[in-house]
Design a protein around this motif. Structure first.
Motif, PDB file in Angstrom:
ATOM      1  N   LYS A  69       0.947  -1.266  -0.259  1.00 19.56           N
ATOM      2  CA  LYS A  69       0.028   0.643  -0.109  1.00 19.56           C
ATOM      3  C   LYS A  69       0.480   1.131  -0.096  1.00 19.56           C
ATOM      4  O   LYS A  69       1.952   1.702   0.673  1.00 19.56           O
ATOM      5  N   LYS A  70       0.335   2.639  -0.732  1.00 20.62           N
ATOM      6  CA  LYS A  70       0.915   3.621  -0.946  1.00 20.62           C
ATOM      7  C   LYS A  70       1.112   3.897   0.258  1.00 20.62           C
ATOM      8  O   LYS A  70      -0.020   4.437   1.063  1.00 20.62           O
ATOM      9  N   MET A  71       1.717   4.896   1.178  1.00 23.20           N
ATOM     10  CA  MET A  71       2.243   5.641   2.101  1.00 23.20           C
ATOM     11  C   MET A  71       2.483   6.881   2.114  1.00 23.20           C
ATOM     12  O   MET A  71       3.357   7.064   1.266  1.00 23.20           O
ATOM     13  N   ARG A  72       2.054   8.424   3.277  1.00 27.36           N
ATOM     14  CA  ARG A  72       2.669   9.451   3.388  1.00 27.36           C
ATOM     15  C   ARG A  72       2.681   9.707   4.191  1.00 27.36           C
ATOM     16  O   ARG A  72       2.048   9.717   5.280  1.00 27.36           O
ATOM     17  N   LEU A  73       3.756  11.320   4.275  1.00 27.36           N
ATOM     18  CA  LEU A  73       4.047  11.303   5.707  1.00 27.36           C
ATOM     19  C   LEU A  73       4.811  12.490   5.393  1.00 27.36           C
ATOM     20  O   LEU A  73       5.939  13.123   4.909  1.00 27.36           O
ATOM     21  N   ILE A  76       7.372  13.055   1.998  1.00 26.89           N
ATOM     22  CA  ILE A  76       7.857  11.858   1.786  1.00 26.89           C
ATOM     23  C   ILE A  76       7.100  11.066   1.190  1.00 26.89           C
ATOM     24  O   ILE A  76       5.834  10.718   2.447  1.00 26.89           O
ATOM     25  N   GLN A  77       6.978  10.062   1.062  1.00 23.97           N
ATOM     26  CA  GLN A  77       5.728   8.761  -0.215  1.00 23.97           C
ATOM     27  C   GLN A  77       6.697   7.616   0.289  1.00 23.97           C
ATOM     28  O   GLN A  77       7.916   7.664   0.370  1.00 23.97           O
ATOM     29  N   GLY A  78       6.355   6.754   0.651  1.00 29.40           N
ATOM     30  CA  GLY A  78       6.879   5.787   0.627  1.00 29.40           C
ATOM     31  C   GLY A  78       5.811   4.695   0.242  1.00 29.40           C
ATOM     32  O   GLY A  78       4.881   4.510  -0.282  1.00 29.40           O
ATOM     33  N   VAL A  79       5.944   3.552   0.050  1.00 27.12           N
ATOM     34  CA  VAL A  79       5.423   1.859   0.173  1.00 27.12           C
ATOM     35  C   VAL A  79       5.193   0.887   1.152  1.00 27.12           C
ATOM     36  O   VAL A  79       6.571   1.038   1.792  1.00 27.12           O
ATOM     37  N   LYS A  80       4.319   0.691   1.784  1.00 22.54           N
ATOM     38  CA  LYS A  80       4.480  -0.590   2.847  1.00 22.54           C
ATOM     39  C   LYS A  80       4.556  -1.012   2.316  1.00 22.54           C
ATOM     40  O   LYS A  80       3.748  -2.323   1.292  1.00 22.54           O
ATOM     41  N   LYS A  81       5.618  -2.504   2.577  1.00 27.00           N
ATOM     42  CA  LYS A  81       5.112  -3.886   2.211  1.00 27.00           C
ATOM     43  C   LYS A  81       4.468  -4.925   1.978  1.00 27.00           C
ATOM     44  O   LYS A  81       3.367  -5.091   3.276  1.00 27.00           O
ATOM     45  N   GLY A  82       3.999  -5.436   1.138  1.00 24.61           N
ATOM     46  CA  GLY A  82       2.948  -6.419   0.843  1.00 24.61           C
ATOM     47  C   GLY A  82       3.066  -7.768   1.943  1.00 24.61           C
ATOM     48  O   GLY A  82       5.009  -7.929   2.212  1.00 24.61           O
ATOM     49  N   TYR A  83       2.530  -8.436   2.072  1.00 26.24           N
ATOM     50  CA  TYR A  83       2.821 -10.404   2.493  1.00 26.24           C
ATOM     51  C   TYR A  83       1.688 -11.279   2.270  1.00 26.24           C
ATOM     52  O   TYR A  83       0.866 -11.029   2.267  1.00 26.24           O
ATOM     53  N   LYS A  84       2.266 -12.393   2.843  1.00 29.18           N
ATOM     54  CA  LYS A  84       0.787 -13.227   2.576  1.00 29.18           C
ATOM     55  C   LYS A  84       0.918 -14.238   3.709  1.00 29.18           C
ATOM     56  O   LYS A  84       1.645 -14.354   4.981  1.00 29.18           O
ATOM     57  N   LYS A  85      -0.450 -13.813   3.873  1.00 34.98           N
ATOM     58  CA  LYS A  85      -1.137 -14.049   4.786  1.00 34.98           C
ATOM     59  C   LYS A  85      -2.454 -15.528   5.034  1.00 34.98           C
ATOM     60  O   LYS A  85      -2.740 -15.121   3.855  1.00 34.98           O
ATOM     61  N   ALA A  86      -2.075 -16.228   6.743  1.00 36.33           N
ATOM     62  CA  ALA A  86      -3.161 -17.825   6.522  1.00 36.33           C
ATOM     63  C   ALA A  86      -3.409 -17.677   7.591  1.00 36.33           C
ATOM     64  O   ALA A  86      -2.810 -17.500   8.345  1.00 36.33           O
ATOM     65  N   MET A  87      -4.689 -18.115   7.826  1.00 34.55           N
ATOM     66  CA  MET A  87      -5.938 -18.168   8.497  1.00 34.55           C
ATOM     67  C   MET A  87      -5.602 -19.989   8.175  1.00 34.55           C
ATOM     68  O   MET A  87      -5.979 -20.965   7.617  1.00 34.55           O
TER      69      MET A  87
END
Length: 101
Positions: A69-73, A76-87
């Motif tokens: 996801k894109k994030m901003r402070l 300053i712009q950046g990207v929040k890392k994606g990940y794999k999630k298991a239920m």
């Protein structure tokens, strides 16, 4: 000897960490637990890893790819890392202690 150690390490490396959120704690009451898992892991790998690590019987595994996801402070712009999630749903009557009490 070392091949067995490598296989065990590979199995345990599928699970990165427990995913502790409000929703995950609600699911724990229904015998479902949420984990952040390795990108390369599939349902069978995850089920085996959880069974080995926690000594429970896995009934069902659902996987979700959480996109970056894109994030901003300020400016300053950046990207929040994606990940794999298991239920992971475990057999009735079995529990996994994730949170230290």
């Amino acid at each position: 000897h070392s091949r067995n150690n490598m296989a065990a390490l590979k199995i345990l490396s599928h699970i990165v960490s427990p995913h502790i959120t409000e929703k995950a704690t609600d699911l724990a009451a229904k015998n479902q637990y949420v984990f952040v898992v390795a990108r390369a892991a599939n349902k069978r790998d995850i089920a085996r890893s959880v069974e080995k690590m926690y000594g429970v019987n896995v009934r069902l595994v659902r996987i979700v790819n959480v996109h970056p996801k894109k994030m901003r402070l300020g400016r300053i712009q950046g990207v929040k890392k994606g990940y794999k999630k298991a239920m992971v749903k475990v057999k009735e009557g079995q529990k996994i202690e994730i949170l230290p009490t």
